[in-house]
Motif scaffolding. Structure first.
Motif, PDB file in Angstrom:
ATOM      1  N   PRO A 232       0.841  -1.196   0.000  1.00 32.14           N
ATOM      2  CA  PRO A 232       0.000   0.000   0.000  1.00 32.14           C
ATOM      3  C   PRO A 232       0.880   1.251   0.000  1.00 32.14           C
ATOM      4  N   SER A 233       0.482   2.232  -0.783  1.00 30.10           N
ATOM      5  CA  SER A 233       1.337   3.402  -0.995  1.00 30.10           C
ATOM      6  C   SER A 233       0.507   4.678  -0.917  1.00 30.10           C
ATOM      7  N   ILE A 234       1.191   5.796  -0.989  1.00 28.26           N
ATOM      8  CA  ILE A 234       0.511   7.095  -0.913  1.00 28.26           C
ATOM      9  C   ILE A 234       0.875   7.952  -2.122  1.00 28.26           C
ATOM     10  N   ASP A 235      -0.144   8.599  -2.667  1.00 27.59           N
ATOM     11  CA  ASP A 235       0.036   9.540  -3.778  1.00 27.59           C
ATOM     12  C   ASP A 235      -0.861  10.722  -3.466  1.00 27.59           C
ATOM     13  N   THR A 236      -0.299  11.913  -3.342  1.00 27.18           N
ATOM     14  CA  THR A 236      -1.181  13.055  -3.074  1.00 27.18           C
ATOM     15  C   THR A 236      -1.012  14.130  -4.146  1.00 27.18           C
ATOM     16  N   GLY A 237      -2.037  14.953  -4.284  1.00 27.18           N
ATOM     17  CA  GLY A 237      -1.978  16.039  -5.258  1.00 27.18           C
ATOM     18  C   GLY A 237      -2.699  17.268  -4.739  1.00 27.18           C
ATOM     19  N   ALA A 238      -1.987  18.373  -4.681  1.00 31.96           N
ATOM     20  CA  ALA A 238      -2.580  19.647  -4.252  1.00 31.96           C
ATOM     21  C   ALA A 238      -2.270  20.682  -5.331  1.00 31.96           C
ATOM     22  N   GLY A 239      -3.302  21.337  -5.838  1.00 35.96           N
ATOM     23  CA  GLY A 239      -3.096  22.319  -6.907  1.00 35.96           C
ATOM     24  C   GLY A 239      -2.431  23.575  -6.361  1.00 35.96           C
ATOM     25  N   LEU A 240      -1.259  23.913  -6.916  1.00 32.19           N
ATOM     26  CA  LEU A 240      -0.552  25.110  -6.432  1.00 32.19           C
ATOM     27  C   LEU A 240      -1.391  26.369  -6.633  1.00 32.19           C
TER      28      LEU A 240
END
Ligand code: GLY
Length: 449
Positions: A232-240
């Motif tokens: 299990p892994s983590i991938d995150t995304g936040a729009g600058l």
């Protein structure tokens, strides 16, 4: 007020201080990946690391990724410039764990960064978790419990959503998993979590997503089968751009320091005042600002406007921008000035822009000169057209004319739709497709676009 450079840097530093490798953005054109037109998220360059096909000397990473979303799963072209949030090009900040930490740490990191480092007001936030859906995964009660513990939020601020919003996948195949999003309530005095899910106002007031934490657990294969990932892994995304909105105290992404200077340049060149409204002129200036970024970045990666594939997507984007400039009364090539402004503003973070500056200038100017030679004749063809199809009381441009505009004058179909919206007609898409198929047959299978 924090500049976007300061926000980008603070994000990367926060995760570097927590043992994440700082990794440069991957390219917009993913190498050797026919499943994807453009990088559409930070995880793209790590896709094979998640599935275990590739290994790296680190198991935690952080990046600011150049992204383009135009076609396919995340298609938003029609909304660009109209809403406060849609873009073709944007930057995604992300942290990644390759079988290292999972939900507990990912949630704690996100909360600490937003509250302690950025100083966001927790009263303005809600979080969402995956509520479970057949064919995807069961409800993510574990994430809900961690959020409750970390934030102290009551249940009504931990909102359960379906797969459409809370199950992330890069495309039809690849690593995927349930996700949790952090949403922000912008510009309203009355912050009521029960209004979550309502469309934000045209000026940008209301709820919008700031950060998506994906709990990568599966790999989806062609045909839909999902297998568990090796770890299990983590991938995150936040729009600058979105974080910049909050930190810079503005409502629209187009008023942040990432886009406003290009909007202002379009205003200066056209001599039209920008009023940050929904007027046609203001929408046009925002379209130009957005499309200038895509133009500069794609050319910097060696994509040049042409008839097929990625090159055609770039042509569509450039010609839309040029058409909007024409609408604003700009009679000389101008898009290269806007693209060069992108080089100036972002070249220190993305040095390839500076290395390819001359190319960006030349290719953009050439494309505009080429398109401008036929733009007026194409518009004339529309106004001279006597054979409107009667589509239930509305005017529809016949497929034959639409195809001529496309084939002879280089008007992409969606650009014709844009002109149709302005002038009050539809385009006969079925007729256009029939003409295209005939032309393909005539040229014995050779592609025309
Ligand atoms: N990969 C996470 C996102 O795009 O939201």
């Amino acid at each position: 007020m924090a500049s976007s450079s300061e926000i980008r840097e603070s994000f990367l530093r926060f995760f570097a201080e927590r043992e994440h490798e700082r990794v440069a953005s991957g390219p917009l054109v993913p190498p050797n990946d026919p499943t994807l037109m453009f990088a559409n998220a930070g995880m793209v360059q790590f896709k094979d690391v998640f599935t275990g096909k590739e290994s790296r000397p680190y198991s935690r990473a952080t990046s600011s990724q150049k992204c383009i979303r135009i076609s396919g799963k995340h298609n938003d072209l029609e909304n660009v410039g109209v809403t406060a949030r849609h873009h073709t090009f944007f930057e995604m900040l992300g942290n990644f764990s390759f079988g290292n930490y999972f939900k507990q740490d990912a949630i704690k990191f996100a909360w600490d960064y937003f509250i302690d480092t950025l100083g966001l007001d927790p009263e303005r936030l809600v979080v969402t978790v995956f509520g479970g859906e057949e064919g995807f995964a069961p409800a993510d009660d574990e994430a809900a419990a961690i959020w409750k513990d970390v934030t102290g939020f009551p249940d009504e601020r931990i909102i359960r959503c379906g797969a459409k919003d809370n199950f992330w996948q890069m495309g039809d195949t690849g690593p995927c998993g349930p996700c949790s999003e952090i949403h922000y309530c912008l510009g309203l005095d009355d912050i009521d979590p029960r209004t979550f899910g309502e469309e934000p106002a045209a000026d940008g007031r209301g709820w919008f997503e700031l950060w998506n934490l994906v709990f990568m657990q599966f790999e989806r294969h062609a045909g839909g089968r999902m297998d568990p990932l090796p770890a299990p892994s983590i991938d995150t995304g936040a729009g600058l751009e979105r974080i910049a909105v909050v930190k810079q105290g503005v409502l629209s992404n187009y008023d942040t320091d990432l886009l406003r200077p290009i909007v202002d340049l379009a205003s200066e060149i056209s001599g039209k005042r920008y009023r940050a409204s929904q007027s046609e002129d203001d929408v046009s200036m925002r379209v130009i600002a957005d499309h200038a970024r895509t133009t500069a970045f794609l050319i910097s990666e060696g994509v040049f406007p042409d008839k097929e594939g990625r090159a055609y997507v770039l042509r569509r984007v450039m010609r839309r921008a040029i058409r909007h400039g024409h609408r604003l009364g700009i009679h000389e090539p101008f898009l290269h000035h806007c693209a060069l402004r992108v080089v100036e503003d972002m070249g220190d973070v993305y040095p390839q822009l500076v290395e390819r500056r001359a190319l960006i200038d030349e290719i953009t100017q050439q494309e505009e000169e080429r398109f401008r030679r036929t733009l007026d004749r194409g518009l004339q063809l529309i106004s001279d057209n006597k054979e409107w199809i009667d589509a239930g009381g509305a005017r529809s441009l016949p497929g034959k004319v639409a195809f001529k505009l496309y084939d002879t004058y280089g008007f992409p179909l969606d650009l014709q739709n844009v002109i149709g919206e302005e002038q009050g007609f539809d385009v006969d898409h079925a007729g256009f497709d029939a003409e295209l198929a005939q032309a393909r047959q005539r040229s014995q299978g050779s592609k025309v676009g």
